[in-house]
Design a protein around this motif. Structure first.
Motif, PDB file in Angstrom:
ATOM      1  N   GLY A  91       0.824  -1.205   0.000  1.00  0.00           N
ATOM      2  CA  GLY A  91       0.000   0.000   0.000  1.00  0.00           C
ATOM      3  C   GLY A  91       0.859   1.256   0.000  1.00  0.00           C
ATOM      4  O   GLY A  91       0.734   2.122  -0.857  1.00  0.00           O
ATOM      5  N   ARG A 112     -10.098  -2.459   4.517  1.00  0.00           N
ATOM      6  CA  ARG A 112      -9.798  -1.448   5.536  1.00  0.00           C
ATOM      7  C   ARG A 112      -9.874  -0.071   4.904  1.00  0.00           C
ATOM      8  O   ARG A 112     -10.164   0.071   3.736  1.00  0.00           O
ATOM      9  N   ASP A 114      -7.208   2.179   4.877  1.00  0.00           N
ATOM     10  CA  ASP A 114      -5.898   2.828   4.772  1.00  0.00           C
ATOM     11  C   ASP A 114      -5.688   3.560   3.443  1.00  0.00           C
ATOM     12  O   ASP A 114      -5.304   4.726   3.417  1.00  0.00           O
ATOM     13  N   ASP A 336      -7.208  -4.260  -4.156  1.00  0.00           N
ATOM     14  CA  ASP A 336      -6.402  -4.542  -2.975  1.00  0.00           C
ATOM     15  C   ASP A 336      -7.190  -5.502  -2.089  1.00  0.00           C
ATOM     16  O   ASP A 336      -8.408  -5.377  -1.967  1.00  0.00           O
TER      17      ASP A 336
HETATM   18 MG   LIG Z   1      -2.356  -2.968   2.130  1.00  0.00          MG
END
Ligand SMILES: [Mg+2]
Ligand SMILES: Nc1ncnc2c1ncn2[C@@H]1O[C@H](COP(=O)(O)OP(=O)(O)OP(=O)(O)O)[C@@H](O)[C@H]1O
Length: 510
Positions: A91, A112, A114, A336
């Motif tokens: 990431g 998530r 992020d 992702d």
């Molecule tokens: Mg990641």
């Protein structure tokens, strides 16, 4: 003292990277310039983006890192797999940069928030940002509502959607369940169609799907308003073989189970005029964040998979209707944590032919075996081989897979000099030995600032990977991230308080 320093240096990451950079068998500066530079990417622009008069490299390529001090680009025609152990920097060093650099419509998935926190504000500067997050994991207040029923008046759409939801939900399901999965998706398609033609939504779907007896209501809807034959099909399944009904209904109720949770059902019940329009989405640098999980309580993977499937199907049709059978403004799919979200049967196909129609796909995996567990061995293999660019980060521990990577990089020759001593004196013998370009253990030990790119027919490329905090616009990105995170904290605090209040109220009632 110097000897101690030397020994320490020999053991350090710096020495390891230095040694790898000069390694025989990995791509040299000339090769990088010729095949993976910004210039090479731009040279392909005429074919890929004919409408651009002066294309830049980011418009036609993904910047994956640097090698020998040059930027390394792969074409947007390529499909990319990024593989790296948890927390290896996928990431931070690649995906966030890719989201920020992309000019065009973009769909990105995550379990998530992020990537979302770091990129949402920046993406909002270039286009509309939409978050679909039925499980309320992202902390974004204005997340969009999308009904699974929309468009299902068309039997073709209903059929495809039913399949996508069931396939996406069957995460980790063994392939021996194919038979019931097939029946389950055809039941679900009929329920979706019945809901659509009778002007109902997720509520009706949840009711009918929960129990075959309740679904008889859908049969009567279909016999009045539905596509000819569909009422009879559904009726035959409901009143047919009991054993098959039980197992296929297990699939149906599993697929619609998340709708039993009020917050999720609300996320799938758009208000009047609240519509997500895929066609509109594809016309600008808009972003859609799909957030959710494929397993655990309230997992909505199947529904997220259906949304993705729908937009990609629209994009595919739009490409066919465009000059050169290619989207003028290419669509990016940055998937992702996809193996933790849903199985998407169209993924291997889109990786294989998406590049040709203007859909560029990046799949992120923590390990190839993750895809095998979540989907199937064959599917994981197809995805791996359909990726024309494979970016591997350190930390992998699956020896078989590391061995494959080792073979993929090929061999190099090293010269061994040996001395032997006997009565008549000493002799020196020199012989060449074939050793892997990078050994299995070296691939595993790659420090987090480097990655390995296996690109088409090229030799392996050792990449320097910089985190997004080193970008020229990092300050702006950081302040956007901070602002997003402040908002998210407020939303999470509200959600936490609401959950506490519910628990207390329940406690008082008992
Ligand atoms: Mg990641
Ligand atoms: N803003 C940042 N500044 C500095 N370092 C960071 C930043 N964000 C992440 N990192 C570093 O990068 C590491 C990897 O984080 P990242 O989110 O990229 O992992 P990942 O490979 O995507 O992992 P996962 O598979 O769990 O998603 C973190 O452990 C951290 O050390």
């Amino acid at each position: 003292m110097a000897a101690v320093w030397w020994l320490r240096f020999r053991q350090s990451d710096r020495h390891f990277i230095h040694e790898l950079r000069g390694r025989e068998g990995l791509a040299k500066p000339g090769e990088i310039r010729k095949h993976t530079s910004a210039g090479t990417a731009v040279r392909r622009a005429k074919a890929l983006r004919p409408s651009l008069s002066s294309p830049t490299a980011p418009a036609v390529g993904w910047k994956v890192g640097q090698a020998h001090r040059q930027d390394v680009y792969v074409s947007i025609e390529d499909s990319i797999v990024v593989e790296g152990a948890p927390r290896s920097g996928k990431g931070y060093r690649f995906i966030i940069n890719a989201i920020l650099d992309w000019c065009g419509p973009l769909i990105t998935t995550s379990t998530r928030n992020d990537n979302l926190s770091a990129t949402m504000r920046e993406r909002a500067r270039v286009g509309e940002v939409t978050v679909f997050d039925p499980q309320e994991l992202s902390g974004v207040r204005s997340s969009l509502r999308i009904s699974p029923v929309t468009g299902c008046e068309d039997p073709l759409v209903a059929d495809q959607r039913g399949q996508a939801i069931v396939a996406g939900t069957a995460l980790g399901a063994s392939k021996t369940n194919q038979e019931w999965a097939h029946v389950a998706s055809s039941v679900l398609s009929r329920l979706l169609h019945a809901a659509a033609v009778s002007g109902r939504g997720a509520d009706a779907l949840a009711r009918w799907g929960s129990n075959p007896r309740l679904a008889l209501e859908a049969v009567s809807v279909l016999s009045n308003q539905g596509t000819p034959g569909w009422a009879e099909d559904l009726d035959a399944i409901i009143n047919g073989d009991e054993k098959l009904l039980a197992s296929s209904w297990f699939g149906v109720s599993g697929a619609i189970r998340p709708l039993a949770i009020p917050a999720i059902r609300k996320a799938m019940t758009p208000g009047p005029g609240e519509q997500f329009d895929p066609d509109q989405f594809l016309t600008g640098s808009n972003s859609l964040y799909l957030v959710g999980t494929g397993a655990g309580a309230g997992s909505v993977g199947g529904f997220l998979g259906a949304v993705l499937d729908d937009i990609v199907e629209t994009a595919r049709r739009k490409a066919l209707a465009s000059p050169g059978s290619r989207l003028d403004l290419p669509l990016a799919l940055i998937l992702d944590e996809i193996a933790n979200m849903f199985s998407w049967p169209a993924l291997p196909r889109i990786m294989a032919d998406g590049g040709g129609i203007g859909i560029s796909t990046i799949v992120v995996l923590q390990a190839l075996s993750q895809a095998e567990t979540a989907w199937s061995r064959a599917e994981a293999d197809t995805i791996w081989s359909a990726a024309t660019a494979k970016l591997v980060l350190g930390g992998a521990s699956d020896v078989d897979h590391l061995r494959d990577l080792e073979s993929l990089l090929g061999n190099r020759r090293i010269r061994n000099t040996g001395h032997s001593y006997n009565e008549t004196g000493s002799s020196t013998n020199i012989h060449d030995e074939k050793v892997p370009v990078m050994s299995l253990d070296e691939i595993r030990r790659m420090p987090e600032t480097v990655g390995l790119l296996a690109y088409r027919t090229r030799r392996g490329i050792l990449l320097d990977l910089r985190g997004w905090t080193d970008r020229h616009d990092a300050r702006r990105v950081k302040s956007g991230k901070k602002a997003t995170e402040t908002d998210q904290q407020l939303v999470f605090a509200e959600q936490y308080q609401a959950a506490l209040d519910r628990r207390r109220a329940a406690g008082e009632r008992n």
